[in-house]
Design a protein around this motif. Structure first.
Motif, PDB file in Angstrom:
ATOM      1  N   TYR A  69      63.666  57.166   4.036  1.00  0.00           N
ATOM      2  CA  TYR A  69      62.420  56.782   3.364  1.00  0.00           C
ATOM      3  C   TYR A  69      61.538  58.009   3.130  1.00  0.00           C
ATOM      4  O   TYR A  69      60.981  58.185   2.041  1.00  0.00           O
ATOM      5  CB  TYR A  69      61.680  55.735   4.193  1.00  0.00           C
ATOM      6  CG  TYR A  69      60.332  55.352   3.634  1.00  0.00           C
ATOM      7  CD1 TYR A  69      60.232  54.530   2.521  1.00  0.00           C
ATOM      8  CD2 TYR A  69      59.166  55.815   4.217  1.00  0.00           C
ATOM      9  CE1 TYR A  69      58.998  54.176   1.993  1.00  0.00           C
ATOM     10  CE2 TYR A  69      57.926  55.469   3.708  1.00  0.00           C
ATOM     11  CZ  TYR A  69      57.844  54.649   2.598  1.00  0.00           C
ATOM     12  OH  TYR A  69      56.626  54.311   2.089  1.00  0.00           O
ATOM     13  N   TYR A  70      61.405  58.858   4.150  1.00  0.00           N
ATOM     14  CA  TYR A  70      60.590  60.063   3.994  1.00  0.00           C
ATOM     15  C   TYR A  70      61.217  61.022   2.977  1.00  0.00           C
ATOM     16  O   TYR A  70      60.497  61.713   2.248  1.00  0.00           O
ATOM     17  CB  TYR A  70      60.375  60.764   5.331  1.00  0.00           C
ATOM     18  CG  TYR A  70      59.464  59.995   6.263  1.00  0.00           C
ATOM     19  CD1 TYR A  70      58.317  59.377   5.798  1.00  0.00           C
ATOM     20  CD2 TYR A  70      59.764  59.879   7.612  1.00  0.00           C
ATOM     21  CE1 TYR A  70      57.489  58.664   6.638  1.00  0.00           C
ATOM     22  CE2 TYR A  70      58.938  59.168   8.466  1.00  0.00           C
ATOM     23  CZ  TYR A  70      57.800  58.563   7.975  1.00  0.00           C
ATOM     24  OH  TYR A  70      56.976  57.858   8.811  1.00  0.00           O
ATOM     25  N   GLY A  71      62.540  61.061   2.894  1.00  0.00           N
ATOM     26  CA  GLY A  71      63.214  61.857   1.870  1.00  0.00           C
ATOM     27  C   GLY A  71      62.876  61.352   0.473  1.00  0.00           C
ATOM     28  O   GLY A  71      62.612  62.148  -0.444  1.00  0.00           O
ATOM     29  N   ASP A  72      62.879  60.020   0.314  1.00  0.00           N
ATOM     30  CA  ASP A  72      62.503  59.440  -0.979  1.00  0.00           C
ATOM     31  C   ASP A  72      61.045  59.729  -1.306  1.00  0.00           C
ATOM     32  O   ASP A  72      60.680  59.968  -2.463  1.00  0.00           O
ATOM     33  CB  ASP A  72      62.746  57.928  -0.977  1.00  0.00           C
ATOM     34  CG  ASP A  72      64.204  57.559  -0.986  1.00  0.00           C
ATOM     35  OD1 ASP A  72      65.035  58.439  -1.324  1.00  0.00           O
ATOM     36  OD2 ASP A  72      64.528  56.406  -0.639  1.00  0.00           O
ATOM     37  N   LYS A  79      67.078  56.799  11.335  1.00  0.00           N
ATOM     38  CA  LYS A  79      67.857  57.154  10.146  1.00  0.00           C
ATOM     39  C   LYS A  79      67.240  56.559   8.888  1.00  0.00           C
ATOM     40  O   LYS A  79      67.138  57.232   7.855  1.00  0.00           O
ATOM     41  CB  LYS A  79      69.304  56.683  10.292  1.00  0.00           C
ATOM     42  CG  LYS A  79      70.120  57.509  11.246  1.00  0.00           C
ATOM     43  CD  LYS A  79      71.532  56.989  11.338  1.00  0.00           C
ATOM     44  CE  LYS A  79      72.328  57.774  12.357  1.00  0.00           C
ATOM     45  NZ  LYS A  79      73.683  57.224  12.535  1.00  0.00           N
ATOM     46  N   SER A  80      66.846  55.287   8.957  1.00  0.00           N
ATOM     47  CA  SER A  80      66.270  54.654   7.770  1.00  0.00           C
ATOM     48  C   SER A  80      64.905  55.253   7.432  1.00  0.00           C
ATOM     49  O   SER A  80      64.573  55.414   6.257  1.00  0.00           O
ATOM     50  CB  SER A  80      66.173  53.139   7.950  1.00  0.00           C
ATOM     51  OG  SER A  80      65.264  52.809   8.970  1.00  0.00           O
ATOM     52  N   TYR A  98      66.788  51.988  17.847  1.00  0.00           N
ATOM     53  CA  TYR A  98      65.898  53.122  17.623  1.00  0.00           C
ATOM     54  C   TYR A  98      66.576  54.164  16.739  1.00  0.00           C
ATOM     55  O   TYR A  98      65.971  54.685  15.806  1.00  0.00           O
ATOM     56  CB  TYR A  98      65.475  53.748  18.954  1.00  0.00           C
ATOM     57  CG  TYR A  98      64.362  54.751  18.793  1.00  0.00           C
ATOM     58  CD1 TYR A  98      63.038  54.342  18.811  1.00  0.00           C
ATOM     59  CD2 TYR A  98      64.626  56.103  18.611  1.00  0.00           C
ATOM     60  CE1 TYR A  98      62.006  55.235  18.661  1.00  0.00           C
ATOM     61  CE2 TYR A  98      63.603  57.010  18.451  1.00  0.00           C
ATOM     62  CZ  TYR A  98      62.300  56.573  18.475  1.00  0.00           C
ATOM     63  OH  TYR A  98      61.282  57.469  18.309  1.00  0.00           O
ATOM     64  N   THR A  99      67.841  54.442  17.023  1.00  0.00           N
ATOM     65  CA  THR A  99      68.585  55.424  16.223  1.00  0.00           C
ATOM     66  C   THR A  99      68.713  54.955  14.775  1.00  0.00           C
ATOM     67  O   THR A  99      68.530  55.744  13.839  1.00  0.00           O
ATOM     68  CB  THR A  99      69.972  55.656  16.836  1.00  0.00           C
ATOM     69  OG1 THR A  99      69.814  56.065  18.193  1.00  0.00           O
ATOM     70  CG2 THR A  99      70.748  56.701  16.080  1.00  0.00           C
ATOM     71  N   LYS A 100      69.008  53.690  14.594  1.00  0.00           N
ATOM     72  CA  LYS A 100      69.122  53.125  13.244  1.00  0.00           C
ATOM     73  C   LYS A 100      67.781  53.206  12.510  1.00  0.00           C
ATOM     74  O   LYS A 100      67.727  53.544  11.327  1.00  0.00           O
ATOM     75  CB  LYS A 100      69.582  51.668  13.348  1.00  0.00           C
ATOM     76  CG  LYS A 100      69.794  50.986  12.038  1.00  0.00           C
ATOM     77  CD  LYS A 100      70.264  49.562  12.275  1.00  0.00           C
ATOM     78  CE  LYS A 100      70.194  48.752  11.007  1.00  0.00           C
ATOM     79  NZ  LYS A 100      70.427  47.339  11.242  1.00  0.00           N
TER      80      LYS A 100
END
Length: 131
Positions: A116-119, A111-112, A106-108
């Motif tokens: 993705y939302y940053g991109d 983070k991903s 869940y933590t991983k």
């Protein structure tokens, strides 16, 4: 004219969706405690089924011994306690391992998805600049 940065970003995001996106999207619909708790419960049920299979195999392999112990109630209670201890040990270890594994997943995933939302925000800013 094509914006090279936009194309690279869109390609990276499409690759993420193809690789991990669908799986991560399914996990992302849960809160961490719900996701981990649900999977730990599934693991406890699986461990119970595995233990039942082990006990059935033991009974089938040692049927004569099991029948002889069936008439001795003191010995039967000791065997019952021993099997209960084995069951609790198996479920405890399996639950702990499941908790650690699913918490890590869940933590991983978070983070991903954050990356993705940053991109996605970068891409939105690029589109705003173009207009």
């Amino acid at each position: 004219m094509l914006n090279e940065e936009k194309v690279i970003l869109m390609t990276k995001m499409a690759a993420f969706i193809d690789r991990e996106g669908k799986k991560n999207d399914a996990i992302n619909t849960y809160f961490k405690s719900d996701y981990v708790g649900f999977n730990v419960i599934k693991s406890v049920i699986s461990a119970t089924i595995v233990f039942a299979i082990f006990v059935a195999t033991y009974v089938l392999c040692n049927f004569e011994e099991v029948l002889s112990n069936l008439y001795n109630t003191d010995n039967l209670l000791a065997i019952g306690r021993r099997f209960l201890t084995y069951y609790l040990l198996l479920v405890g270890v399996y639950s702990l391992a499941s908790y650690v594994i699913y918490s890590y997943r869940y933590t991983k995933m978070r983070k991903s998805m954050k990356a993705y939302y940053g991109d996605l925000k970068k891409l939105a800013r690029i589109y705003e600049k173009e207009q």
